[in-house]
Each structure stands twice: as structure tokens, then as C-alpha cells.
Design an enzyme around this catalytic site. Structure first.
Site, PDB file in Angstrom:
ATOM      1  N   LEU A   1     -18.821 -23.812 -20.235  1.00 15.51           N
ATOM      2  CA  LEU A   1     -19.920 -22.911 -20.548  1.00 15.51           C
ATOM      3  C   LEU A   1     -20.540 -22.480 -19.231  1.00 15.51           C
ATOM      4  CD1 LEU A   1     -21.703 -24.839 -23.472  1.00 15.51           C
ATOM      5  CD2 LEU A   1     -20.191 -22.858 -23.683  1.00 15.51           C
ATOM      6  N   ASP A   2     -21.060 -21.269 -19.175  1.00 15.62           N
ATOM      7  CA  ASP A   2     -21.737 -20.814 -17.965  1.00 15.62           C
ATOM      8  C   ASP A   2     -22.928 -21.720 -17.661  1.00 15.62           C
ATOM      9  OD1 ASP A   2     -19.960 -18.707 -17.873  1.00 15.62           O
ATOM     10  OD2 ASP A   2     -21.305 -17.326 -18.920  1.00 15.62           O
ATOM     11  N   LYS A   3     -23.345 -21.730 -16.418  1.00 17.71           N
ATOM     12  CA  LYS A   3     -24.438 -22.596 -15.966  1.00 17.71           C
ATOM     13  C   LYS A   3     -25.660 -22.506 -16.875  1.00 17.71           C
ATOM     14  CE  LYS A   3     -27.651 -23.197 -12.085  1.00 17.71           C
ATOM     15  NZ  LYS A   3     -28.035 -22.722 -10.726  1.00 17.71           N
TER      16      LYS A   3
ATOM     17  N   THR B   1     -25.834 -21.175 -19.975  1.00 23.10           N
ATOM     18  CA  THR B   1     -25.563 -21.192 -21.408  1.00 23.10           C
ATOM     19  C   THR B   1     -25.690 -22.629 -21.906  1.00 23.10           C
ATOM     20  OG1 THR B   1     -24.087 -19.286 -21.286  1.00 23.10           O
ATOM     21  CG2 THR B   1     -23.842 -20.723 -23.192  1.00 23.10           C
TER      22      THR B   1
ATOM     23  N   ARG C   1     -20.841 -12.285 -22.923  1.00 20.53           N
ATOM     24  CA  ARG C   1     -21.740 -11.457 -22.104  1.00 20.53           C
ATOM     25  C   ARG C   1     -21.091 -10.113 -21.760  1.00 20.53           C
ATOM     26  NH1 ARG C   1     -22.953 -15.469 -17.313  1.00 20.53           N
ATOM     27  NH2 ARG C   1     -24.376 -13.804 -16.669  1.00 20.53           N
TER      28      ARG C   1
END
Length: 319
Positions: free
Chosen positions: A136-138, A140, A235
């Protein structure tokens, strides 16, 4: 960690196959690429001889494998708390907070989930990226599954590739789509911004499904399901169809406010510190027991507060 010794015998079913193909069936806990590397490193012997990956094997031949657990480069154990929602000897399910980077990379060599996993279980050093199979993105939040054994790692990677792991997100977007839908558009590196992704013809296939969860005055809360798992996929896809995520500094564009919004609503939108994206549901078949499992993560506090304020704004302007 010490080497792990494995032994096996080529049976009739494996006879005549390439060595790397036979090993992939004989020692299925390991990926074929790792087995090929060990063959080339001389860590595999057939009847006492070192052979090449493409050499054929025959019934009755004895195979010896010296498996070497992988160790993470530049990644040391760190005592970082993890919100573990499920754990057994083969998998972990973690509810990731905003701000936690999943694995080390440029500018983030410490303080990552991978560092935390190595502290939680020293044996994680024997797995690629300490067992991390997706990310997961930082900024998220939400659920991630992590492997704790070689067989679980291999099967989770295969399940992801086969699109058998179900991941559902909550995404707050700018705009009001008339209905749910799907985005089927390839994603690759942005041609002008090295750290960003974009919809490009040369990209990898990417499919995102979305449906309406709740409407606000100029925003919409979506339930989003991933069919593929490209970097920044939700995104990028939402921005591509002109419904960027609230708070997304990379893909969101200029902040948009509802007309005649209260000071509280303006402040809530201006100060929301990240992209409004939460991985709230995860479903999979256990990689070893094959039991169907699923988890749900509550909406994190910052997003819950923003949604509550948008509901107030909507209700104040209904009439």
C-alpha cells in the site's frame, strides 16, 4: 540463518523434464526463479553432480538441494508496532496506518513495515522482502497480507497473479459520477515525472471497478475493487476519468470546495493530510489450509472525521 538441506528422487512423472522444471514440482515451496539461481550457484546436485537448469533428469536420480534463505539488504529489524489482525504460522494480516512505508527504498531505508516484520519474527529474514507480497502507498491505510513461510509466499504471489485475492477500498473523490463503472486502462511510468505513474499505451494492463457508496455536495465516497494491482492504480485511474482522490498531492490537482461551505468544512478539506484511500476489506483462500478467510478494517479516524464533516455540510445545504 543456516542453509536448509532438501533431498528428493526423480519419479516417473518428472522423468525427462528440465532440471529446473522438475525442482519446481519437487520443492514447490520455492519459486522457479530461486531454484534456477541455486542451480547456477552449484547448490543443486543430481546423483552427486552439478548440472545446468536446462539439463534433463531421469527416473531414479537423486537430487540434493542446499536452500539459502534470503536476507534483506539494507534492512535491519526495528521495534515498530504493528496492528496485527490475524496471525498463524504461514500468514499475517496487518492493518497499516497512514505514514508507514511498506518496504525500504530511496529516502526510506528505515522505519518501514519490512523493518517491523524482521523485528516481529527473525525468520522473516529468510523470505523475499520479509514476506511482503503486495503493498500500500505510504499514506494509504488498511489491510495487507504478509507471508510467513516459503510455501505461503509462493502461493500468495501466485494467487495475486491469478487475481484470486479480493481487495476492496474506500475512496473519497472530487466530483459526482452518475453511476458506478470500471476503468480498464494500462498503467506505466509517467513520461515526464519519474516518481509518478500514468495511463500510457506501453503500460501494464490495469482494471479498477467502482460503485457509489455515498454522495456529498461535490464529493463522492466510492467502494473500489482492484482486479490488478499496479502502483498507484486507484489514484491514477480515478484521476484519469477526472475524479481524483481528495488530498492526493500527486494526482489530485487543485483543492475544490463546496459552494458556501462553512469554515469547519473548508478547514477539514484543507487540512486532510493524505490521499483519502483506505483498504477496508481483504479476502483470500489460506495459502496452506485453503480455508476461505476475510477481514474488514474500520474507517481510520482522520477519514471518518472528514466524512462526518461532509455529511454535516450536505445536510446544512439540503434545503
Amino acid at each position: 540463518m543456516e542453509e536448509i538441506q532438501h533431498q528428493g528422487v526423480i519419479d516417473q512423472e518428472l522423468s525427462g523434464l528440465r532440471l529446473d522444471q522438475a525442482l519446481a514440482r519437487l520443492f514447490s515451496d520455492y519459486s522457479r526463479s530461486r531454484l534456477q539461481a541455486w542451480i547456477r550457484d552449484g547448490r543443486v546436485q543430481v546423483d552427486g553432480e552439478v548440472r545446468r537448469p536446462r539439463d534433463k533428469v531421469w527416473m531414479g536420480e537423486k537430487v540434493q538441494l542446499q536452500a539459502v534463505p534470503e536476507t534483506g539488504q539494507r534492512c535491519e529489524p526495528e521495534d515498530i508496532p504493528l496492528d496485527i489482525v490475524y496471525e498463524d504460522e504461514h500468514i499475517l494480516v496487518i492493518d497499516k496506518p497512514a505514514g508507514l512505508v511498506v518496504h525500504p527504498g530511496a529516502g526510506n531505508w528505515t522505519g518501514t513495515m519490512q523493518n517491523a516484520l524482521l523485528h516481529h519474527d527473525a525468520d522473516a529474514a529468510g523470505l523475499p522482502r520479509a514476506g511482503i507480497v503486495h503493498r500500500l502507498d505510504k499514506d494509504t491505510t488498511g489491510l495487507m497480507v504478509v507471508a510467513r513461510s516459503p510455501v505461503a509466499h509462493k502461493r500468495l504471489v501466485e494467487a495475486l497473479q491469478a487475481r484470486e485475492i479480493k481487495r476492496e477500498y474506500l475512496a473519497l473523490i472530487v466530483g459526482q459520477p452518475t453511476a458506478g463503472g470500471s476503468v480498464d486502462a494500462p498503467i506505466g511510468r509517467h513520461p515526464g515525472k519519474r516518481v509518478c505513474m500514468a495511463v500510457v499505451h506501453s503500460g501494464k494492463p490495469a482494471v479498477t471497478h467502482y460503485r457509489i457508496n455515498e454522495r456529498f455536495r461535490i464529493h463522492t465516497l466510492l467502494d473500489v475493487q482492484l482486479e490488478t494491482g499496479r502502483t498507484h492504480q486507484i489514484r491514477v485511474h480515478m484521476a484519469h476519468i477526472h475524479f481524483p482522490l481528495v488530498g492526493d498531492a500527486a494526482y489530485g490537482g487543485r483543492l475544490k470546495l463546496p459552494r458556501d461551505a462553512s469554515a469547519d468544512t473548508i478547514r477539514a478539506l484543507q487540512q486532510f493530510p493524505r490521499q483519502a484511500l483506505h483498504a477496508r476489506r481483504l479476502g483470500l483462500q489460506h495459502p496452506v489450509t485453503r480455508e476461505p478467510l476475510s477481514w474488514e478494517s474500520p474507517v481510520p479516524g482522520d477519514l471518518a472525521d472528514l466524512l462526518a464533516q461532509l455529511r454535516l455540510d450536505r445536510d446544512e445545504h439540503e434545503h
